[in-house]
Design a protein around this motif. Structure first.
Motif, PDB file in Angstrom:
ATOM      1  N   CYS A 298       0.827  -1.207   0.000  1.00 55.93           N
ATOM      2  CA  CYS A 298       0.000   0.000   0.000  1.00 55.93           C
ATOM      3  C   CYS A 298       0.862   1.258   0.000  1.00 55.93           C
ATOM      4  O   CYS A 298       0.584   2.219  -0.734  1.00 55.93           O
ATOM      5  CB  CYS A 298      -0.916   0.003   1.230  1.00 55.93           C
ATOM      6  N   SER A 302       1.000   4.160  -3.021  1.00 53.27           N
ATOM      7  CA  SER A 302       0.616   5.546  -2.745  1.00 53.27           C
ATOM      8  C   SER A 302       1.683   6.529  -3.214  1.00 53.27           C
ATOM      9  O   SER A 302       1.369   7.596  -3.765  1.00 53.27           O
ATOM     10  CB  SER A 302       0.349   5.731  -1.245  1.00 53.27           C
ATOM     11  N   ILE A 323      -4.747   5.075   0.434  1.00 48.92           N
ATOM     12  CA  ILE A 323      -4.032   3.801   0.283  1.00 48.92           C
ATOM     13  C   ILE A 323      -2.881   3.694   1.271  1.00 48.92           C
ATOM     14  O   ILE A 323      -2.677   2.650   1.903  1.00 48.92           O
ATOM     15  CB  ILE A 323      -3.525   3.656  -1.162  1.00 48.92           C
ATOM     16  N   SER A 324      -2.124   4.789   1.444  1.00 48.11           N
ATOM     17  CA  SER A 324      -1.021   4.743   2.407  1.00 48.11           C
ATOM     18  C   SER A 324      -1.535   4.552   3.826  1.00 48.11           C
ATOM     19  O   SER A 324      -0.875   3.921   4.665  1.00 48.11           O
ATOM     20  CB  SER A 324      -0.179   6.021   2.324  1.00 48.11           C
ATOM     21  N   LEU A 326      -4.001   2.682   4.686  1.00 53.12           N
ATOM     22  CA  LEU A 326      -4.237   1.250   4.887  1.00 53.12           C
ATOM     23  C   LEU A 326      -2.982   0.586   5.449  1.00 53.12           C
ATOM     24  O   LEU A 326      -3.055  -0.245   6.363  1.00 53.12           O
ATOM     25  CB  LEU A 326      -4.628   0.598   3.563  1.00 53.12           C
TER      26      LEU A 326
END
Length: 416
Positions: A298, A302, A323-324, A326
């Motif tokens: 992830c 990102s 996303i980062s 996550l």
């Protein structure tokens, strides 16, 4: 991760299962983070747009402040293991209050520089001791991982509200935000004074040979050393989505940076609240090896999205931060849980203090990012950060391989 923690249930049931003292500590910590999010995300904007500092000056300041705070952490941990740590915690709170009041009362760049450095010293004292205190508030060993996940969750609730409240104060240039933040730390001081767990004080305080033995124990702990290095790399790479992204926007002349920072900060927090709140049990039960691979994937994705966003589209930045986040949800509480699990009870504060030094990766990020953006541009920075995920994956695999060892096979005095 420890599957025993999952038996505590969801977020609300975990909170209800805690003692009143533990709940009060969590609320006090969350309140200081709430007011902190009203101030800290906007310091770059205040220094740049209101006080005229360059991004290199700001990056250098944040780097120096971070190193000062990191250097304070192990010292505070050593002292807290030898004497009562309540005084150190109260001193850290007092320094934070003084710094916030100074920034609210005196709008001078030199005052802000000094206050930020002083807050870093205070944070270096407080952070490892608050984390070790949280572990001491656990009523069972199985409850420790759940406590760290719950702390993480509550801090991010504060992060969802703080930037929205702080944006109005920053746009109107009102100093009241600093006074509100100072008041929250006064409340924390009261909680520390009246609700700090009472632990026996060691009979041999601040003995030099004892300090050397702690370093021998730490450096000989294979799991801890590998985890330390992995977290160093993780924090350095993840930090690129924080101040460096703001520097990138400033360098590109993106309009309404304060509003964008607010949106991205809230995005980070909302993802944490939804995914962590709904799937906390599954995340805690996920195998540590799989969890780490998902987190690194992830994070890498990102950074690639940020590098590719040459058109400065807000939705791409939002997607990259989501996303980062996550990866953040999985990796950050997991690493703290492992440290809490492996730290000897008699040296718990020292272990947390030394572990804080692994955040040197984050301390390096603002200065290096500002220099690279100035010299080569933000796209180069974020592509390079994405490539750094490769060595992180290798070191992280080594660290997590050691976590599978049993206490009998992992000696704290074993050679590297």
């Amino acid at each position: 991760m420890q599957t025993g923690a999952t038996s505590q249930g969801n977020v609300l049931s975990v909170l209800r299962s805690l003692s009143p003292r533990a709940r009060l500590f969590l609320w006090a910590m969350a309140l200081t983070r709430l007011t902190g999010f009203m101030v800290f995300p906007f310091l770059t904007v205040i220094l740049s747009q209101q006080l005229g500092a360059s991004i290199v000056e700001i990056g250098s300041l944040f780097t120096v402040a971070a190193f000062v705070g990191l250097g304070t952490s192990p010292v505070a941990g050593f002292i807290a293991d030898r004497i009562s740590k309540k005084f150190l915690m109260q001193l850290g709170v007092g320094l934070t209050i003084a710094s916030l009041l100074a920034m609210g009362l005196i709008r001078e760049i030199s005052v802000y520089y000094g206050a930020i450095i002083l807050m870093s010293v205070a944070g270096g004292m407080l952070e490892p001791l608050l984390r070790s205190t949280l572990g001491e508030l656990a009523e069972t060993d199985a409850q420790r991982p759940a406590l760290f996940h719950l702390r993480y969750y509550m801090v991010n609730i504060a992060g969802a509200i703080g930037p929205v409240l702080g944006l109005w104060f920053i746009q109107t240039q009102s100093p009241a935000v600093f006074f509100i933040a100072a008041a929250s730390f006064v409340f924390l001081a009261g909680v520390i004074h009246f609700k700090q767990p009472k632990l026996p004080t060691p009979a041999d305080p601040l003995n030099a040979p004892v300090r050397r033995n702690i370093w021998v124990s730490v450096l000989g702990h294979r799991m801890f050393v590998a985890l330390f290095v992995a977290n160093f790399l993780l924090v350095f790479i993840y930090a690129q989505t924080d101040e460096p992204l703001t520097f990138h926007m400033i360098d590109r002349g993106v309009p309404d940076i304060a509003g964008i920072v607010t949106v991205l900060t809230v995005t980070n927090t909302v993802v944490v609240l939804v995914l962590h709140g709904l799937f906390m049990n599954r995340i805690m039960a996920m195998g540590e090896g799989l969890a780490f691979r998902v987190a690194i994937g992830c994070l890498c994705l990102s950074l690639v999205l940020i590098a590719a966003n040459g058109a400065h589209l807000l939705w791409i930045w939002i997607a990259a931060i989501a996303i980062s986040t996550l990866g953040e949800i999985i990796a950050m509480p997991m690493f703290l849980t492992i440290v809490d699990r492996i730290a000897p009870a008699e040296n718990r504060n020292a272990y947390f203090g030394i572990y804080m030094l692994s955040n040197t990766g984050g301390a390096l990020a603002p200065f290096l990012a500002a220099s690279l953006i100035t010299g080569f541009g933000g796209t180069t920075l974020f592509i390079g950060a994405a490539l750094c995920c490769i060595p992180l994956a290798v070191v992280g695999a080594i660290a997590l391989r050691h976590t599978t060892q049993t206490p009998e096979t992992e000696s704290t005095d074993a050679p590297l």
